[in-house]
Design a protein around this motif. Structure first.
Motif, PDB file in Angstrom:
ATOM      1  N   GLN A   1       4.120   2.895  -7.147  1.00 44.19           N
ATOM      2  CA  GLN A   1       2.894   2.994  -6.460  1.00 44.19           C
ATOM      3  C   GLN A   1       3.036   3.261  -5.129  1.00 44.19           C
ATOM      4  O   GLN A   1       3.799   2.598  -4.495  1.00 44.19           O
ATOM      5  N   THR A   2       2.183   4.227  -4.512  1.00 44.74           N
ATOM      6  CA  THR A   2       2.165   4.577  -2.937  1.00 44.74           C
ATOM      7  C   THR A   2       1.501   3.353  -2.237  1.00 44.74           C
ATOM      8  O   THR A   2       0.490   2.994  -2.696  1.00 44.74           O
ATOM      9  N   ARG A   3       2.300   2.958  -1.393  1.00 45.37           N
ATOM     10  CA  ARG A   3       2.013   1.836  -0.555  1.00 45.37           C
ATOM     11  C   ARG A   3       2.206   2.189   0.961  1.00 45.37           C
ATOM     12  O   ARG A   3       2.818   2.953   1.192  1.00 45.37           O
ATOM     13  N   TYR A   4       1.761   1.323   2.019  1.00 44.84           N
ATOM     14  CA  TYR A   4       1.809   1.640   3.402  1.00 44.84           C
ATOM     15  C   TYR A   4       3.323   0.789   3.577  1.00 44.84           C
ATOM     16  O   TYR A   4       3.390  -0.461   3.222  1.00 44.84           O
ATOM     17  N   GLY A   5       4.204   1.246   4.295  1.00 44.70           N
ATOM     18  CA  GLY A   5       5.330   0.673   4.756  1.00 44.70           C
ATOM     19  C   GLY A   5       5.357   0.408   6.321  1.00 44.70           C
ATOM     20  O   GLY A   5       4.171   0.290   6.834  1.00 44.70           O
ATOM     21  N   MET A   6       6.583   0.069   7.056  1.00 42.38           N
ATOM     22  CA  MET A   6       6.694  -0.094   8.310  1.00 42.38           C
ATOM     23  C   MET A   6       5.829   1.189   9.027  1.00 42.38           C
ATOM     24  O   MET A   6       6.189   2.356   8.613  1.00 42.38           O
ATOM     25  N   ARG A   7       5.288   0.920  10.218  1.00 44.41           N
ATOM     26  CA  ARG A   7       4.425   1.935  10.940  1.00 44.41           C
ATOM     27  C   ARG A   7       3.276   2.629  10.101  1.00 44.41           C
ATOM     28  O   ARG A   7       2.822   3.620  10.389  1.00 44.41           O
ATOM     29  N   GLY A   8       3.147   2.084   8.941  1.00 39.72           N
ATOM     30  CA  GLY A   8       2.003   2.751   8.093  1.00 39.72           C
ATOM     31  C   GLY A   8       2.189   3.917   7.406  1.00 39.72           C
ATOM     32  O   GLY A   8       1.617   4.745   6.845  1.00 39.72           O
ATOM     33  N   GLU A   9       3.843   4.120   7.144  1.00 33.95           N
ATOM     34  CA  GLU A   9       4.239   5.236   6.405  1.00 33.95           C
ATOM     35  C   GLU A   9       4.141   4.872   5.039  1.00 33.95           C
ATOM     36  O   GLU A   9       4.246   3.838   4.537  1.00 33.95           O
ATOM     37  N   HIS A  10       3.955   6.323   4.390  1.00 29.11           N
ATOM     38  CA  HIS A  10       3.863   5.879   2.995  1.00 29.11           C
ATOM     39  C   HIS A  10       5.170   5.891   2.188  1.00 29.11           C
ATOM     40  O   HIS A  10       5.992   6.454   2.570  1.00 29.11           O
ATOM     41  N   ILE A  11       5.292   4.757   1.232  1.00 28.65           N
ATOM     42  CA  ILE A  11       6.694   4.688   0.395  1.00 28.65           C
ATOM     43  C   ILE A  11       6.036   4.282  -1.014  1.00 28.65           C
ATOM     44  O   ILE A  11       4.848   4.086  -1.328  1.00 28.65           O
TER      45      ILE A  11
END
Length: 487
Positions: free
Chosen positions: A335-345
């Motif tokens: 599932q797509t989530r927000y990672g560090m600095r708001g980047e998609h992971i």
């Protein structure tokens, strides 16, 4: 006879602001000395242990000692042992020394077990040396503080402090000075023009702090001229720029040393740091602890994460088989989530539902949710569905400890509802976190519950340390896997 040539202007400028202005960092010669003494202590302690055990000092032991000095210096710098953070308690300083030495010991024992030259060493003296050295080091730093407190508190040479501003910041400054007697400061009084009890005014009653309000600013100048004050701390609010300028300009006619204490605590500081760029001070308000500690955090994730993956490989294979046999669909769900600095992971999980939602509209699982499979219900309640996120950790998109990643749709909703929500993305998301071991695990169906989770996330970033990560991992074993609100 020719008259002497007269200078066109004064030999020295009367306006200090006409000169290039920089702010120099204060360096403590005593801390610099103890940085060298700590390195010398490491060498001496190993020599003494070998002498007591009647073991000959050889080149291998010399290499061991020098390696420890260099390694400890690195970790001591990372733990800010020699920084002039005036006000740290002895307990805090001791914990920093212990952490730096434990990391040094880990590196030493790793080298001891792998390098051929170190295999010539005997284990008993090395263990004894690693055990005794931090205790002696802490005792030496404790003695430094006690001796300095005795010297600086000598009444024949007081450092008398006046505080301009009878407010919360002034009260906090008074308490800090009282808690650090080794600095040799003594607050002689507050000075404030404002009348206590006025509306829209931040003057407070200082009687409970044991220091009187000695008078207004005119009295301050009188006492400064009379030589009753050595140092002045200005704790006025930042909006009082004109008053601050006025006080400093008038104090230029005295020999006191004024300090401006900016009232930055009105901001909700997040791991704030002070830096200096070519003599220009800069204070970060919302900063990340990983700016200076990314390597340590990454090593923690790689070492512990790899060990966990090896230990859990067989259970994960059994779970994978269980997912495949109990419902149709893929074993893993990304599932797509927000990672560090708001980047998609892409976050990995064992599939626990009959659907694989990943888009603009994602519905949180609720109690009795028909989308959750029977085997998936067991996985979710025990957090076993999160185990594949170890692959995220090893790849670098997640960390073992950090704020739990939310679905993009939830992020976009809550960032407009909760102040500071996006600040949780100043660090990598984690498999577990401070919120999870404090009961905020699973469904957050109300705004209050999500606000509570975010408060813990920001508290984690504000107080991050390697020791805090280890405490959270330990707490997860008992509190973080099973929760009443995980559906």
């Amino acid at each position: 006879m020719n008259s002497p040539i007269k200078p066109k202007g004064p030999l020295y400028p009367t306006n200090l602001s006409d000169q290039p202005q920089v702010i120099r960092l204060h360096h403590s010669k005593i801390l610099a000395l103890f940085r060298a003494l700590d390195g010398l202590l490491i060498l001496i302690m190993l020599w003494l242990v070998l002498r007591v055990l009647q073991i000959e000092w050889g080149s291998a032991y010399a290499a061991l000692a020098m390696g420890a000095v260099i390694t400890f210096g690195f970790f001591a710098e990372g733990n800010e042992i020699y920084y002039l953070w005036r006000g740290y308690s002895m307990t805090s300083l001791a914990s920093r020394i212990v952490i730096a030495w434990l990391l040094t010991a880990m590196m030493i024992l790793l080298a001891f077990s792998t390098l051929i030259s170190f295999k010539k060493l005997e284990l008993e003296p090395v263990i004894l040396w690693l055990t005794l050295t931090p205790e002696v080091m802490i005792a030496m730093h404790w003695a430094r503080r006690v001796i300095l407190a005795k010297i600086r508190s000598n009444p024949s040479e007081p450092r008398r402090v006046a505080i301009v501003g009878a407010n919360d910041l002034g009260a906090r400054m008074t308490k800090s000075i009282a808690d650090t007697p080794w600095l040799g400061y003594r607050v002689v009084g507050f000075y404030d023009d404002r009348i206590s009890g006025e509306q829209d005014d931040r003057r407070i009653d200082m009687s409970s702090h044991g220091v009187p309000v000695s008078g207004d600013l005119d009295q301050l100048y009188t006492d400064a001229h009379a030589g009753k004050i050595d140092i002045v701390f200005l704790t006025l609010p930042m909006r009082a720029e004109f008053r601050i300028h006025s006080v400093i300009n008038r104090l230029a006619d005295t020999t006191v040393t004024p300090y401006v204490i900016p009232d930055v605590f009105n901001f909700d500081l997040l791991h704030s740091r002070l830096t200096c760029i070519q003599g220009i001070p800069a204070l970060s308000i919302y900063d990340s602890p990983l700016v200076d500690n990314s390597l340590v955090k990454r090593l923690e994730d790689l070492v512990i994460g790899l060990a966990m993956l090896i230990a859990l490989a067989v259970p994960m294979m059994i779970i994978a088989v269980g997912v495949k046999l109990t419902s149709k669909g893929p074993i893993f769900f990304k599932q797509t989530r927000y990672g560090m600095r708001g980047e998609h992971i892409k976050v990995w999980k064992f599939r626990s539902m009959t659907v694989c939602e990943d888009g603009d509209h994602v519905t949180q699982a609720k109690k009795g949710d028909m989308r959750v499979t029977r085997f998936g219900n067991f996985l979710r309640r025990t957090s076993l569905d999160e185990l594949p996120q170890l692959f995220n950790v090893l790849s670098g998109s997640m960390s073992l400890v950090g704020p739990r990643p939310h679905a993009v749709a939830h992020n976009e909703y809550y960032r407009g509802q909760i102040k500071g929500y996006m600040l949780r993305h100043k660090v990598k998301p984690g498999i577990t976190g401070l919120a999870q071991i404090n009961g905020y695990r699973g469904e957050t169906e109300t705004l209050d519950k999500m606000s509570g989770r975010i408060a813990y996330d920001l508290e984690y970033i504000r107080n991050w340390s390697l020791l805090l990560d280890l405490k959270i991992l330990w707490g997860t074993l008992f509190k973080g896997f099973v929760g009443q609100h995980a559906y």
